[in-house]
Design a protein around this motif. Structure first.
Motif, PDB file in Angstrom:
ATOM      1  N   ASP A  57       0.553  -1.042   0.227  1.00  0.00           N
ATOM      2  CA  ASP A  57      -0.454  -0.343   0.147  1.00  0.00           C
ATOM      3  C   ASP A  57       0.968   1.356   0.089  1.00  0.00           C
ATOM      4  OD1 ASP A  57       1.101   0.179   2.755  1.00  0.00           O
ATOM      5  OD2 ASP A  57      -0.677  -0.295   3.198  1.00  0.00           O
ATOM      6  N   LYS A  58       0.068   2.512   0.664  1.00  0.00           N
ATOM      7  CA  LYS A  58       1.147   3.841   0.545  1.00  0.00           C
ATOM      8  C   LYS A  58       1.937   3.631   1.394  1.00  0.00           C
ATOM      9  CE  LYS A  58      -3.103   5.784  -0.247  1.00  0.00           C
ATOM     10  NZ  LYS A  58      -3.287   7.124  -0.433  1.00  0.00           N
ATOM     11  N   LYS A  59       1.935   3.130   1.934  1.00  0.00           N
ATOM     12  CA  LYS A  59       2.699   3.173   3.188  1.00  0.00           C
ATOM     13  C   LYS A  59       4.496   1.840   3.014  1.00  0.00           C
ATOM     14  CE  LYS A  59      -0.542   5.171   6.493  1.00  0.00           C
ATOM     15  NZ  LYS A  59      -1.528   4.821   8.232  1.00  0.00           N
ATOM     16  N   THR A 115      -7.147  -6.500  -9.149  1.00  0.00           N
ATOM     17  CA  THR A 115      -9.136  -6.235  -8.474  1.00  0.00           C
ATOM     18  C   THR A 115      -9.065  -6.658  -7.342  1.00  0.00           C
ATOM     19  OG1 THR A 115      -9.768  -6.682 -10.787  1.00  0.00           O
ATOM     20  CG2 THR A 115     -11.360  -6.839  -8.908  1.00  0.00           C
ATOM     21  N   ASN A 116      -9.620  -5.945  -6.247  1.00  0.00           N
ATOM     22  CA  ASN A 116      -9.554  -5.758  -5.648  1.00  0.00           C
ATOM     23  C   ASN A 116     -10.809  -6.848  -5.350  1.00  0.00           C
ATOM     24  OD1 ASN A 116     -10.989  -5.736  -2.321  1.00  0.00           O
ATOM     25  ND2 ASN A 116     -10.739  -3.827  -1.830  1.00  0.00           N
ATOM     26  N   PRO A 117     -11.453  -8.452  -4.712  1.00  0.00           N
ATOM     27  CA  PRO A 117     -12.148  -9.011  -5.119  1.00  0.00           C
ATOM     28  C   PRO A 117     -13.126  -8.110  -3.944  1.00  0.00           C
ATOM     29  CG  PRO A 117     -11.006 -10.406  -3.949  1.00  0.00           C
ATOM     30  CD  PRO A 117     -10.091  -8.734  -4.647  1.00  0.00           C
ATOM     31  N   VAL A 118     -13.013  -7.817  -3.230  1.00  0.00           N
ATOM     32  CA  VAL A 118     -14.183  -7.832  -2.199  1.00  0.00           C
ATOM     33  C   VAL A 118     -15.595  -6.552  -2.789  1.00  0.00           C
ATOM     34  CG1 VAL A 118     -14.830  -6.881   0.116  1.00  0.00           C
ATOM     35  CG2 VAL A 118     -12.822  -8.295  -0.622  1.00  0.00           C
ATOM     36  N   ASN A 119     -14.886  -5.563  -3.670  1.00  0.00           N
ATOM     37  CA  ASN A 119     -14.911  -4.054  -3.561  1.00  0.00           C
ATOM     38  C   ASN A 119     -15.364  -3.839  -4.948  1.00  0.00           C
ATOM     39  OD1 ASN A 119     -12.857  -3.365  -4.495  1.00  0.00           O
ATOM     40  ND2 ASN A 119     -13.021  -1.218  -2.942  1.00  0.00           N
ATOM     41  N   ASP A 120     -14.409  -4.889  -5.929  1.00  0.00           N
ATOM     42  CA  ASP A 120     -13.910  -5.067  -7.475  1.00  0.00           C
ATOM     43  C   ASP A 120     -13.344  -3.949  -7.795  1.00  0.00           C
ATOM     44  OD1 ASP A 120     -15.718  -7.398  -7.614  1.00  0.00           O
ATOM     45  OD2 ASP A 120     -17.341  -6.352  -7.810  1.00  0.00           O
ATOM     46  N   GLU A 121     -12.945  -2.932  -7.454  1.00  0.00           N
ATOM     47  CA  GLU A 121     -11.945  -2.033  -7.624  1.00  0.00           C
ATOM     48  C   GLU A 121     -11.270  -2.890  -8.494  1.00  0.00           C
ATOM     49  OE1 GLU A 121     -11.134   2.464  -6.388  1.00  0.00           O
ATOM     50  OE2 GLU A 121     -11.291   0.897  -4.519  1.00  0.00           O
ATOM     51  N   THR A 122     -10.220  -1.885  -9.406  1.00  0.00           N
ATOM     52  CA  THR A 122      -9.425  -2.216 -10.485  1.00  0.00           C
ATOM     53  C   THR A 122      -8.291  -1.906 -10.863  1.00  0.00           C
ATOM     54  OG1 THR A 122     -10.557  -3.865 -11.422  1.00  0.00           O
ATOM     55  CG2 THR A 122      -8.809  -3.606 -13.290  1.00  0.00           C
ATOM     56  N   LYS A 123      -7.213  -1.858 -10.629  1.00  0.00           N
ATOM     57  CA  LYS A 123      -5.940  -0.979 -11.183  1.00  0.00           C
ATOM     58  C   LYS A 123      -5.188  -1.529 -12.644  1.00  0.00           C
ATOM     59  CE  LYS A 123      -1.829   1.550  -9.500  1.00  0.00           C
ATOM     60  NZ  LYS A 123      -0.963   2.209  -8.324  1.00  0.00           N
ATOM     61  N   TRP A 139      -0.318  -1.133  -4.584  1.00  0.00           N
ATOM     62  CA  TRP A 139      -1.782  -0.610  -4.478  1.00  0.00           C
ATOM     63  C   TRP A 139      -2.183   0.781  -4.282  1.00  0.00           C
ATOM     64  CZ3 TRP A 139      -5.494  -2.469  -7.234  1.00  0.00           C
ATOM     65  CH2 TRP A 139      -7.267  -2.460  -6.621  1.00  0.00           C
ATOM     66  N   ASP A 140      -2.782   1.847  -4.761  1.00  0.00           N
ATOM     67  CA  ASP A 140      -3.276   3.138  -3.613  1.00  0.00           C
ATOM     68  C   ASP A 140      -4.585   3.207  -3.556  1.00  0.00           C
ATOM     69  OD1 ASP A 140      -3.750   3.052  -6.770  1.00  0.00           O
ATOM     70  OD2 ASP A 140      -2.511   4.815  -6.923  1.00  0.00           O
ATOM     71  N   LYS A 141      -5.485   1.737  -3.804  1.00  0.00           N
ATOM     72  CA  LYS A 141      -6.846   1.854  -3.932  1.00  0.00           C
ATOM     73  C   LYS A 141      -6.914   1.593  -2.382  1.00  0.00           C
ATOM     74  CE  LYS A 141      -7.455   2.149  -8.587  1.00  0.00           C
ATOM     75  NZ  LYS A 141      -8.295   3.281  -8.662  1.00  0.00           N
ATOM     76  N   GLU A 142      -8.480   0.881  -2.522  1.00  0.00           N
ATOM     77  CA  GLU A 142      -8.572   0.498  -0.600  1.00  0.00           C
ATOM     78  C   GLU A 142      -8.545  -1.257  -0.630  1.00  0.00           C
ATOM     79  OE1 GLU A 142     -12.461   1.549   1.595  1.00  0.00           O
ATOM     80  OE2 GLU A 142     -13.133  -0.806   0.091  1.00  0.00           O
TER      81      GLU A 142
END
Length: 239
Positions: A57-59, A115-123, A139-142
């Protein structure tokens, strides 16, 4: 006439009976034809070029539970954010029938989606990879863990070993072949789907020798369990 007919029939029967042993002997003494045995041809094998990846993640913290949108990666990133991409598939080498002789051009960027399979957000990523060194990607998303934390209706599944210690990266398979996220450092993951009655839930894990193991357990998850979010189902395994 009746006596003559009966006599004739008896004679015919005797002739047939006397011929049976000779016929049987003839059929059993003839050698059987043996079919030609052809030597087995060994299937050609080749190594698939994989490129190791690490998602943070970003951290800089590892991100567990990400999946690739294309069938080029094993199912989830593990507790350390690690996974590896099938570079031959990602670059389209399989389209023409991959023989193992074709080489992946790692000098050019490789495009893929995660993809984040929980919220379907894709990068989407388009980066140069290395087949020897691990490529670190941000991965800078949730994260999947953050998405699950927001869900109020869920049931927790936990895996512990023979000493009561949590087992991470264990994989649960539930109804309709639904794969839960791998268990985290606390040996825990969550189910947030539809309720079900008396279903054999599969658990897949790796023992201390690196061997894949699995077991099943009959589980019931009712609507009330999901709504209160307090049900925890524990699997005990030997590693």
């Amino acid at each position: 006439m009746k006596k003559q007919l009966i006599c004739t029939l008896l004679c015919v029967s005797m002739l047939l009976a006397s011929s049976l042993p000779a016929f049987a002997a003839k059929t059993t003494t003839e050698p059987l034809e043996e079919s030609e045995v052809k030597p087995l041809v060994q299937a050609e094998t080749f190594e698939t070029p994989y490129a190791p990846l690490c998602f943070v993640d970003k951290k800089g913290n590892p991100v567990q539970g990400l999946v690739f949108s294309e069938p080029t990666l094993t199912r989830f990133t593990d507790v350390n954010g690690l996974n590896e991409i099938d570079a031959a598939a990602a670059t389209g080498l399989y389209d023409g029938g991959y023989t193992g002789k074709e080489k992946v051009d790692f000098s050019k960027p490789i495009a893929f989606s995660v993809t984040n399979p929980v919220n379907d957000e894709t990068k989407k990523y388009n980066v140069r990879l290395d087949d020897d060194k691990t490529t670190k990607l941000t991965w800078d998303k949730e994260t999947p863990a953050q998405s699950i934390a927001k869900k109020k209706e869920k049931v927790s599944f936990r895996v512990v070993d023979q000493n009561g210690k949590p087992v991470s990266d264990a994989q649960f398979v539930l109804p309709s072949q639904q794969f839960l996220l791998p268990t985290d450092v606390n040996g825990r993951t969550y189910y947030y789907g539809e309720p079900f009655e008396m279903y054999n839930v599969e658990l897949h894990y790796t023992d201390s020798k690196g061997n894949d193991q699995h077991l099943t357990k009959l589980v019931t998850v009712r609507d009330s369990h999901l709504k209160n979010g307090k049900l925890s189902i524990t699997f005990k395994v030997t590693v």
